[in-house]
Design an enzyme around this catalytic site. Structure first.
Site, mmCIF file in Angstrom:
data_model
loop_
_atom_site.group_PDB
_atom_site.id
_atom_site.type_symbol
_atom_site.label_atom_id
_atom_site.label_comp_id
_atom_site.label_asym_id
_atom_site.label_seq_id
_atom_site.Cartn_x
_atom_site.Cartn_y
_atom_site.Cartn_z
ATOM 1 C CG ASP A 114 92.050 -4.590 -53.880
ATOM 2 O OD1 ASP A 114 92.203 -3.477 -53.376
ATOM 3 O OD2 ASP A 114 92.646 -4.955 -54.924
ATOM 4 C CG ASP A 148 92.017 -0.679 -50.427
ATOM 5 O OD1 ASP A 148 92.671 -0.095 -49.548
ATOM 6 O OD2 ASP A 148 91.711 -0.180 -51.512
ATOM 7 C CG ASP A 158 95.609 -2.730 -53.563
ATOM 8 O OD1 ASP A 158 95.467 -3.614 -54.431
ATOM 9 O OD2 ASP A 158 94.786 -1.815 -53.397
HETATM 10 P P1 DGT Z 1 96.558 -3.578 -58.538
HETATM 11 O O1 DGT Z 1 97.194 -2.305 -58.957
HETATM 12 O O2 DGT Z 1 97.416 -4.747 -58.815
HETATM 13 O O3 DGT Z 1 96.095 -3.540 -57.130
HETATM 14 O O4 DGT Z 1 95.282 -3.741 -59.512
HETATM 15 P P2 DGT Z 1 93.759 -3.801 -59.113
HETATM 16 O O5 DGT Z 1 92.993 -4.103 -60.343
HETATM 17 O O6 DGT Z 1 93.565 -4.694 -57.935
HETATM 18 O O7 DGT Z 1 93.409 -2.308 -58.769
HETATM 19 P P3 DGT Z 1 92.963 -1.657 -57.376
HETATM 20 O O8 DGT Z 1 93.499 -2.388 -56.215
HETATM 21 O O9 DGT Z 1 93.292 -0.203 -57.467
HETATM 22 O O10 DGT Z 1 91.392 -1.757 -57.364
HETATM 23 C C1 DGT Z 1 90.720 -2.991 -57.389
HETATM 24 C C2 DGT Z 1 89.442 -2.858 -58.104
HETATM 25 O O11 DGT Z 1 88.483 -2.272 -57.274
HETATM 26 C C3 DGT Z 1 89.572 -1.945 -59.303
HETATM 27 O O12 DGT Z 1 89.739 -2.690 -60.457
HETATM 28 C C4 DGT Z 1 88.313 -1.139 -59.303
HETATM 29 C C5 DGT Z 1 87.813 -1.231 -57.923
HETATM 30 N N1 DGT Z 1 87.966 -0.018 -57.114
HETATM 31 C C6 DGT Z 1 89.061 0.498 -56.574
HETATM 32 N N2 DGT Z 1 88.786 1.577 -55.846
HETATM 33 C C7 DGT Z 1 87.464 1.751 -55.939
HETATM 34 C C8 DGT Z 1 86.539 2.689 -55.410
HETATM 35 O O13 DGT Z 1 86.872 3.618 -54.685
HETATM 36 N N3 DGT Z 1 85.245 2.501 -55.741
HETATM 37 C C9 DGT Z 1 84.833 1.480 -56.545
HETATM 38 N N4 DGT Z 1 83.567 1.349 -56.857
HETATM 39 N N5 DGT Z 1 85.661 0.593 -57.030
HETATM 40 C C10 DGT Z 1 86.944 0.732 -56.742
HETATM 41 MG MG MG Z 2 94.395 -4.243 -56.048
#
Ligand code: DGT
Ligand code: MG
Length: 389
Positions: A206, A313, A204
Protein backbone atom coordinates in the site's frame (compact mmCIF):
# COMPACT_ATOMS: atom_id res chain seq x y z
CA UNK A 1 -3.76 -1.19 44.90
CA UNK A 2 -3.20 -4.50 43.14
CA UNK A 3 -6.38 -6.59 43.40
CA UNK A 4 -4.80 -9.79 42.17
CA UNK A 5 -1.15 -8.96 42.41
CA UNK A 6 -0.79 -8.80 38.64
CA UNK A 7 0.00 -5.29 37.45
CA UNK A 8 -0.33 -6.19 33.77
CA UNK A 9 -3.96 -7.22 34.14
CA UNK A 10 -4.74 -3.93 35.80
CA UNK A 11 -3.14 -1.90 33.07
CA UNK A 12 -4.89 -3.52 30.10
CA UNK A 13 -7.03 -0.83 28.51
CA UNK A 14 -10.19 -1.83 26.71
CA UNK A 15 -9.80 -0.03 23.36
CA UNK A 16 -7.05 -1.41 21.11
CA UNK A 17 -5.99 2.16 20.26
CA UNK A 18 -5.10 2.70 23.94
CA UNK A 19 -2.67 -0.21 23.91
CA UNK A 20 0.67 -1.08 22.40
CA UNK A 21 0.41 -4.22 20.28
CA UNK A 22 3.71 -5.47 18.87
CA UNK A 23 3.94 -7.59 15.74
CA UNK A 24 5.46 -10.55 17.56
CA UNK A 25 3.69 -11.62 20.72
CA UNK A 26 3.44 -14.58 23.07
CA UNK A 27 -0.01 -15.98 22.43
CA UNK A 28 -0.37 -16.90 18.77
CA UNK A 29 -1.50 -20.41 19.79
CA UNK A 30 -4.63 -18.72 21.16
CA UNK A 31 -5.03 -15.73 18.83
CA UNK A 32 -4.89 -17.87 15.68
CA UNK A 33 -7.73 -20.00 17.03
CA UNK A 34 -9.87 -16.99 17.95
CA UNK A 35 -9.17 -15.40 14.57
CA UNK A 36 -10.46 -18.49 12.77
CA UNK A 37 -13.75 -18.12 14.64
CA UNK A 38 -13.75 -14.40 13.82
CA UNK A 39 -13.14 -15.11 10.14
CA UNK A 40 -15.86 -17.75 10.11
CA UNK A 41 -18.35 -15.35 11.70
CA UNK A 42 -17.50 -12.85 8.95
CA UNK A 43 -18.16 -15.54 6.32
CA UNK A 44 -21.56 -16.02 7.96
CA UNK A 45 -22.30 -12.31 7.84
CA UNK A 46 -22.21 -11.99 11.63
CA UNK A 47 -20.18 -8.83 12.12
CA UNK A 48 -20.83 -8.45 15.86
CA UNK A 49 -19.53 -11.91 16.60
CA UNK A 50 -16.60 -11.48 14.24
CA UNK A 51 -15.45 -8.27 15.96
CA UNK A 52 -15.92 -9.78 19.42
CA UNK A 53 -13.51 -12.65 18.63
CA UNK A 54 -11.07 -10.24 16.98
CA UNK A 55 -11.07 -7.95 20.02
CA UNK A 56 -10.50 -10.92 22.33
CA UNK A 57 -7.54 -12.05 20.20
CA UNK A 58 -6.16 -8.55 20.18
CA UNK A 59 -6.11 -8.30 23.98
CA UNK A 60 -4.02 -11.48 24.12
CA UNK A 61 -1.57 -10.02 21.58
CA UNK A 62 -0.88 -7.15 23.96
CA UNK A 63 0.01 -9.40 26.92
CA UNK A 64 3.69 -9.38 27.94
CA UNK A 65 3.65 -13.15 28.62
CA UNK A 66 2.23 -16.42 27.38
CA UNK A 67 -1.12 -17.28 28.95
CA UNK A 68 -0.73 -20.46 31.04
CA UNK A 69 -3.96 -20.65 32.98
CA UNK A 70 -7.37 -19.02 33.16
CA UNK A 71 -6.05 -17.17 36.23
CA UNK A 72 -3.85 -15.14 33.89
CA UNK A 73 -6.97 -13.76 32.22
CA UNK A 74 -8.57 -12.26 35.32
CA UNK A 75 -9.37 -8.56 34.92
CA UNK A 76 -8.72 -8.56 31.17
CA UNK A 77 -11.28 -6.66 29.05
CA UNK A 78 -13.02 -7.91 25.86
CA UNK A 79 -12.98 -11.61 26.75
CA UNK A 80 -16.56 -12.83 26.38
CA UNK A 81 -17.88 -16.20 27.58
CA UNK A 82 -17.42 -17.82 24.21
CA UNK A 83 -13.80 -16.67 23.82
CA UNK A 84 -13.06 -17.81 27.38
CA UNK A 85 -14.51 -21.26 26.68
CA UNK A 86 -12.32 -21.61 23.62
CA UNK A 87 -9.20 -20.45 25.48
CA UNK A 88 -9.93 -22.80 28.40
CA UNK A 89 -10.25 -25.78 26.09
CA UNK A 90 -7.00 -24.97 24.33
CA UNK A 91 -5.16 -24.52 27.64
CA UNK A 92 -6.51 -27.83 28.96
CA UNK A 93 -6.60 -30.05 25.85
CA UNK A 94 -4.19 -28.38 23.47
CA UNK A 95 -6.91 -27.53 20.95
CA UNK A 96 -10.55 -26.48 20.66
CA UNK A 97 -13.06 -28.79 18.98
CA UNK A 98 -15.05 -25.88 17.65
CA UNK A 99 -11.97 -24.28 16.09
CA UNK A 100 -10.74 -27.54 14.58
CA UNK A 101 -14.12 -28.45 13.10
CA UNK A 102 -14.45 -24.93 11.68
CA UNK A 103 -10.98 -25.13 10.16
CA UNK A 104 -11.86 -28.47 8.52
CA UNK A 105 -15.34 -27.48 7.40
CA UNK A 106 -16.17 -27.40 3.72
CA UNK A 107 -17.81 -23.99 4.07
CA UNK A 108 -14.85 -22.37 5.82
CA UNK A 109 -12.36 -23.76 3.32
CA UNK A 110 -14.44 -22.82 0.29
CA UNK A 111 -15.14 -19.32 1.59
CA UNK A 112 -11.44 -18.85 2.29
CA UNK A 113 -10.54 -19.94 -1.24
CA UNK A 114 -13.27 -17.88 -2.92
CA UNK A 115 -12.86 -14.65 -0.90
CA UNK A 116 -9.13 -15.07 -1.51
CA UNK A 117 -9.80 -14.12 -5.14
CA UNK A 118 -9.08 -10.45 -5.81
CA UNK A 119 -12.44 -8.72 -6.37
CA UNK A 120 -14.56 -11.30 -4.55
CA UNK A 121 -16.28 -10.35 -1.30
CA UNK A 122 -18.17 -12.42 1.23
CA UNK A 123 -21.54 -11.97 -0.49
CA UNK A 124 -20.43 -13.21 -3.89
CA UNK A 125 -18.43 -16.05 -2.36
CA UNK A 126 -21.43 -17.11 -0.31
CA UNK A 127 -23.70 -17.14 -3.37
CA UNK A 128 -21.19 -19.28 -5.25
CA UNK A 129 -20.78 -21.60 -2.26
CA UNK A 130 -24.56 -22.17 -2.13
CA UNK A 131 -24.46 -22.94 -5.86
CA UNK A 132 -21.96 -25.69 -5.12
CA UNK A 133 -18.78 -23.89 -6.21
CA UNK A 134 -15.70 -24.34 -4.02
CA UNK A 135 -12.61 -22.96 -5.74
CA UNK A 136 -11.31 -20.69 -8.51
CA UNK A 137 -11.07 -23.79 -10.73
CA UNK A 138 -14.80 -24.41 -10.24
CA UNK A 139 -15.48 -20.87 -11.48
CA UNK A 140 -13.48 -21.47 -14.65
CA UNK A 141 -14.93 -24.97 -15.20
CA UNK A 142 -18.54 -23.76 -14.91
CA UNK A 143 -17.93 -20.59 -16.92
CA UNK A 144 -19.13 -18.15 -14.24
CA UNK A 145 -19.74 -14.54 -15.21
CA UNK A 146 -16.83 -12.57 -13.77
CA UNK A 147 -16.16 -8.84 -13.80
CA UNK A 148 -12.81 -7.53 -15.01
CA UNK A 149 -11.35 -7.41 -11.50
CA UNK A 150 -12.41 -10.99 -10.73
CA UNK A 151 -11.04 -12.20 -14.07
CA UNK A 152 -7.66 -10.79 -13.09
CA UNK A 153 -8.12 -12.31 -9.62
CA UNK A 154 -8.65 -15.78 -11.09
CA UNK A 155 -5.91 -15.37 -13.69
CA UNK A 156 -3.25 -14.42 -11.12
CA UNK A 157 -4.71 -16.41 -8.23
CA UNK A 158 -1.64 -18.51 -7.42
CA UNK A 159 0.72 -15.54 -7.39
CA UNK A 160 -1.63 -13.39 -5.35
CA UNK A 161 -1.99 -16.16 -2.75
CA UNK A 162 1.76 -16.07 -2.14
CA UNK A 163 2.78 -13.58 0.53
CA UNK A 164 4.59 -10.45 -0.66
CA UNK A 165 7.99 -10.14 1.03
CA UNK A 166 9.53 -6.94 2.38
CA UNK A 167 12.23 -7.22 -0.30
CA UNK A 168 9.54 -7.30 -2.99
CA UNK A 169 7.77 -4.36 -1.35
CA UNK A 170 11.05 -2.40 -1.43
CA UNK A 171 11.51 -3.02 -5.15
CA UNK A 172 7.92 -1.93 -5.77
CA UNK A 173 8.59 1.19 -3.66
CA UNK A 174 11.50 2.06 -5.96
CA UNK A 175 9.28 1.61 -9.02
CA UNK A 176 6.41 3.66 -7.59
CA UNK A 177 8.82 6.41 -6.58
CA UNK A 178 10.30 6.49 -10.07
CA UNK A 179 6.85 6.61 -11.66
CA UNK A 180 5.53 9.34 -9.38
CA UNK A 181 8.61 11.53 -9.72
CA UNK A 182 8.57 11.12 -13.50
CA UNK A 183 5.10 12.66 -13.67
CA UNK A 184 5.18 15.00 -10.65
CA UNK A 185 8.55 16.04 -9.23
CA UNK A 186 8.40 16.97 -5.55
CA UNK A 187 5.59 14.52 -4.77
CA UNK A 188 5.96 12.52 -1.56
CA UNK A 189 5.44 8.76 -1.37
CA UNK A 190 4.94 6.72 1.77
CA UNK A 191 4.76 2.95 2.25
CA UNK A 192 1.61 2.17 4.23
CA UNK A 193 -0.35 -0.76 5.65
CA UNK A 194 1.32 -3.78 7.19
CA UNK A 195 4.79 -2.92 5.91
CA UNK A 196 4.69 0.44 7.71
CA UNK A 197 3.87 -1.51 10.87
CA UNK A 198 7.02 -3.59 10.40
CA UNK A 199 5.50 -6.73 8.89
CA UNK A 200 7.91 -8.93 6.97
CA UNK A 201 5.20 -10.16 4.58
CA UNK A 202 1.86 -8.87 3.38
CA UNK A 203 -1.03 -9.64 1.07
CA UNK A 204 -0.41 -6.43 -0.89
CA UNK A 205 1.70 -3.27 -0.91
CA UNK A 206 0.00 0.00 0.00
CA UNK A 207 1.23 3.51 -0.88
CA UNK A 208 0.07 6.99 -0.04
CA UNK A 209 1.06 9.82 -2.36
CA UNK A 210 0.79 13.58 -1.85
CA UNK A 211 2.39 16.89 -2.86
CA UNK A 212 3.27 19.75 -0.48
CA UNK A 213 1.58 22.25 -2.80
CA UNK A 214 -2.10 21.51 -2.38
CA UNK A 215 -3.83 21.05 -5.73
CA UNK A 216 -0.77 19.65 -7.50
CA UNK A 217 -1.95 16.14 -6.62
CA UNK A 218 -5.18 16.54 -8.59
CA UNK A 219 -5.45 14.20 -11.54
CA UNK A 220 -2.17 12.54 -10.59
CA UNK A 221 -3.28 8.91 -10.63
CA UNK A 222 -3.98 8.50 -14.37
CA UNK A 223 -0.54 9.98 -15.07
CA UNK A 224 1.11 7.48 -12.76
CA UNK A 225 -0.78 4.51 -14.18
CA UNK A 226 -0.06 5.60 -17.76
CA UNK A 227 3.65 5.78 -16.98
CA UNK A 228 3.54 2.32 -15.39
CA UNK A 229 1.56 0.91 -18.34
CA UNK A 230 4.08 2.30 -20.82
CA UNK A 231 6.84 0.53 -18.92
CA UNK A 232 4.88 -2.74 -19.07
CA UNK A 233 4.67 -2.89 -15.28
CA UNK A 234 0.90 -3.15 -14.87
CA UNK A 235 -1.12 -6.33 -15.31
CA UNK A 236 -4.35 -4.75 -14.07
CA UNK A 237 -5.55 -1.44 -12.70
CA UNK A 238 -8.77 0.26 -11.78
CA UNK A 239 -8.76 3.86 -10.64
CA UNK A 240 -11.55 5.47 -8.66
CA UNK A 241 -11.71 9.25 -8.53
CA UNK A 242 -11.51 11.40 -5.43
CA UNK A 243 -15.06 12.03 -4.34
CA UNK A 244 -14.49 13.65 -0.96
CA UNK A 245 -16.24 16.95 -0.31
CA UNK A 246 -15.92 18.26 3.23
CA UNK A 247 -19.36 19.89 3.17
CA UNK A 248 -21.14 16.74 2.10
CA UNK A 249 -18.96 14.00 3.49
CA UNK A 250 -17.85 15.60 6.70
CA UNK A 251 -19.61 14.96 10.01
CA UNK A 252 -22.32 12.68 8.65
CA UNK A 253 -20.09 10.26 6.83
CA UNK A 254 -16.75 10.74 8.50
CA UNK A 255 -17.02 7.51 10.46
CA UNK A 256 -17.70 5.46 7.34
CA UNK A 257 -15.16 2.77 6.69
CA UNK A 258 -14.46 3.35 3.01
CA UNK A 259 -12.65 6.53 2.20
CA UNK A 260 -13.05 8.63 -0.89
CA UNK A 261 -9.54 9.39 -2.06
CA UNK A 262 -8.41 8.96 -5.64
CA UNK A 263 -7.36 5.36 -5.47
CA UNK A 264 -5.91 2.69 -7.72
CA UNK A 265 -6.35 -1.03 -7.14
CA UNK A 266 -3.67 -2.65 -9.23
CA UNK A 267 -1.68 -5.75 -10.00
CA UNK A 268 2.01 -5.15 -10.75
CA UNK A 269 4.21 -7.32 -12.90
CA UNK A 270 7.31 -7.70 -10.75
CA UNK A 271 10.53 -9.00 -12.28
CA UNK A 272 12.04 -11.56 -9.94
CA UNK A 273 15.56 -10.55 -10.95
CA UNK A 274 14.89 -7.07 -9.59
CA UNK A 275 14.25 -8.56 -6.19
CA UNK A 276 17.34 -10.78 -6.15
CA UNK A 277 19.35 -7.87 -7.51
CA UNK A 278 18.13 -5.62 -4.71
CA UNK A 279 18.79 -8.30 -2.10
CA UNK A 280 22.25 -9.22 -3.30
CA UNK A 281 23.65 -5.73 -3.64
CA UNK A 282 23.13 -2.17 -2.68
CA UNK A 283 21.97 -1.53 -6.23
CA UNK A 284 19.99 1.63 -6.80
CA UNK A 285 16.58 1.70 -8.42
CA UNK A 286 18.34 2.71 -11.64
CA UNK A 287 20.61 -0.38 -11.61
CA UNK A 288 17.71 -2.66 -10.84
CA UNK A 289 15.55 -1.44 -13.70
CA UNK A 290 18.38 -1.61 -16.24
CA UNK A 291 19.26 -5.12 -15.06
CA UNK A 292 15.65 -6.11 -15.72
CA UNK A 293 15.59 -4.63 -19.18
CA UNK A 294 18.22 -7.21 -20.14
CA UNK A 295 15.85 -10.05 -19.21
CA UNK A 296 13.64 -11.28 -22.02
CA UNK A 297 10.00 -10.48 -21.42
CA UNK A 298 8.21 -13.70 -20.54
CA UNK A 299 4.64 -13.90 -21.68
CA UNK A 300 3.97 -17.35 -20.27
CA UNK A 301 2.90 -17.25 -16.73
CA UNK A 302 4.31 -20.17 -14.82
CA UNK A 303 6.51 -21.03 -11.89
CA UNK A 304 9.48 -20.86 -14.21
CA UNK A 305 8.69 -17.39 -15.48
CA UNK A 306 10.83 -14.44 -14.56
CA UNK A 307 8.06 -12.44 -12.98
CA UNK A 308 5.25 -12.60 -10.50
CA UNK A 309 1.99 -10.71 -9.96
CA UNK A 310 1.71 -8.50 -6.85
CA UNK A 311 -1.30 -6.57 -5.55
CA UNK A 312 -0.54 -2.88 -5.10
CA UNK A 313 -2.86 -0.18 -3.76
CA UNK A 314 -2.07 3.45 -4.57
CA UNK A 315 -3.87 6.29 -2.81
CA UNK A 316 -3.50 10.02 -3.54
CA UNK A 317 -4.25 12.47 -0.74
CA UNK A 318 -4.35 16.28 -0.67
CA UNK A 319 -1.59 17.59 1.61
CA UNK A 320 -4.07 19.00 4.16
CA UNK A 321 -5.53 15.51 4.70
CA UNK A 322 -2.21 13.66 4.62
CA UNK A 323 -1.90 13.10 8.39
CA UNK A 324 -5.41 11.63 8.53
CA UNK A 325 -4.77 9.50 5.47
CA UNK A 326 -1.48 8.28 6.99
CA UNK A 327 -3.21 7.30 10.21
CA UNK A 328 -6.09 5.68 8.31
CA UNK A 329 -3.90 3.64 5.97
CA UNK A 330 -1.41 2.31 8.51
CA UNK A 331 -3.84 -0.12 10.14
CA UNK A 332 -4.22 -2.64 11.51
CA UNK A 333 -7.86 -2.89 10.53
CA UNK A 334 -8.88 -3.50 14.14
CA UNK A 335 -6.72 -0.59 15.34
CA UNK A 336 -8.47 1.70 12.83
CA UNK A 337 -11.88 0.46 13.86
CA UNK A 338 -11.09 1.01 17.52
CA UNK A 339 -9.78 4.53 16.86
CA UNK A 340 -13.08 5.46 15.21
CA UNK A 341 -15.07 3.83 18.02
CA UNK A 342 -12.99 5.66 20.64
CA UNK A 343 -13.46 8.98 18.83
CA UNK A 344 -17.24 8.53 18.60
CA UNK A 345 -18.04 6.96 21.93
CA UNK A 346 -15.53 8.62 24.21
CA UNK A 347 -14.87 11.98 22.55
CA UNK A 348 -17.98 12.81 20.49
CA UNK A 349 -15.77 13.18 17.46
CA UNK A 350 -15.81 11.49 14.09
CA UNK A 351 -12.57 10.32 12.61
CA UNK A 352 -12.00 9.27 9.00
CA UNK A 353 -9.00 9.04 6.69
CA UNK A 354 -9.87 12.59 5.60
CA UNK A 355 -10.62 14.52 8.76
CA UNK A 356 -11.46 14.72 12.44
CA UNK A 357 -14.71 16.45 13.31
CA UNK A 358 -15.55 17.62 16.83
CA UNK A 359 -19.33 17.46 17.32
CA UNK A 360 -19.25 19.39 20.59
CA UNK A 361 -17.40 22.36 19.13
CA UNK A 362 -18.89 21.89 15.67
CA UNK A 363 -15.60 22.16 13.90
CA UNK A 364 -12.92 20.30 11.99
CA UNK A 365 -9.62 19.82 13.80
CA UNK A 366 -6.65 20.38 11.51
CA UNK A 367 -3.54 18.26 11.85
CA UNK A 368 -0.16 18.01 10.14
CA UNK A 369 1.04 14.90 11.96
CA UNK A 370 -0.33 11.67 13.40
CA UNK A 371 0.90 12.81 16.82
CA UNK A 372 -1.46 15.80 16.72
CA UNK A 373 -4.42 13.53 15.92
CA UNK A 374 -3.68 11.23 18.87
CA UNK A 375 -3.43 14.36 21.06
CA UNK A 376 -6.83 15.68 19.89
CA UNK A 377 -8.28 12.27 20.71
CA UNK A 378 -6.76 12.32 24.18
CA UNK A 379 -4.72 9.21 23.40
CA UNK A 380 -1.09 8.42 24.04
CA UNK A 381 0.79 8.28 20.71
CA UNK A 382 1.20 4.70 19.51
CA UNK A 383 3.92 4.25 16.87
CA UNK A 384 3.04 2.21 13.74
CA UNK A 385 5.09 -0.81 14.89
CA UNK A 386 2.80 -1.10 17.93
CA UNK A 387 -0.49 -0.81 16.06
CA UNK A 388 -0.60 -4.52 15.24
CA UNK A 389 -3.87 -5.00 17.10
P1 DGT B 1 -1.87 -7.03 4.61
O1 DGT B 1 -2.94 -8.06 4.58
O2 DGT B 1 -0.55 -7.61 4.91
O3 DGT B 1 -1.86 -6.21 3.38
O4 DGT B 1 -2.23 -6.10 5.87
P2 DGT B 1 -2.58 -4.56 5.87
O5 DGT B 1 -2.69 -4.13 7.29
O6 DGT B 1 -1.63 -3.82 4.99
O7 DGT B 1 -4.04 -4.51 5.31
P3 DGT B 1 -4.60 -3.86 3.96
O8 DGT B 1 -3.60 -3.83 2.89
O9 DGT B 1 -5.89 -4.55 3.66
O10 DGT B 1 -4.98 -2.38 4.35
C1 DGT B 1 -4.01 -1.46 4.80
C2 DGT B 1 -4.62 -0.52 5.75
O11 DGT B 1 -5.35 0.46 5.07
C3 DGT B 1 -5.61 -1.21 6.66
O12 DGT B 1 -5.01 -1.51 7.88
C4 DGT B 1 -6.74 -0.25 6.79
C5 DGT B 1 -6.62 0.63 5.63
N1 DGT B 1 -7.61 0.42 4.57
C6 DGT B 1 -7.70 -0.56 3.68
N2 DGT B 1 -8.70 -0.37 2.83
C7 DGT B 1 -9.27 0.78 3.20
C8 DGT B 1 -10.36 1.56 2.72
O13 DGT B 1 -11.04 1.23 1.76
N3 DGT B 1 -10.61 2.70 3.39
C9 DGT B 1 -9.88 3.11 4.46
N4 DGT B 1 -10.18 4.22 5.09
N5 DGT B 1 -8.86 2.42 4.91
C10 DGT B 1 -8.57 1.29 4.30
MG1 MG C 1 -1.55 -4.15 2.91
Amino acid sequence: PKPNGDPTAMLMKSYACQRRTPLKHHNSFLTEALEILSQNAEYNDNEGRSVAFRRAASVLKALPRRVRSMQDLRCLPCLGDHSQRVIKEILEDGSSREVESTRQSEQYQAMKALTGIFGVGVRTADRWFREGLRSPDDLIRTGQQLNREQQAGVQYYDDLQKPVTKAEADVISDIVEKAVHAVLPGAEIQLMGGFRRGKEVGHDVDFLITHPEEGKEEGLMPKITNWLKEQGLLLYQKTTRNSYLEKMDGPARASSNMDRFERCFSIFKLQKCAVSCKLSSTASAEDVSTACERERPDEHHSEASGWRAVRVDLVVSPYSQFAFATLGWTGSKLFERELRRWAGQEKHMSLSSHALYDSKQNLYLRAKTEEEIFAYLGLEFIPPSERNA
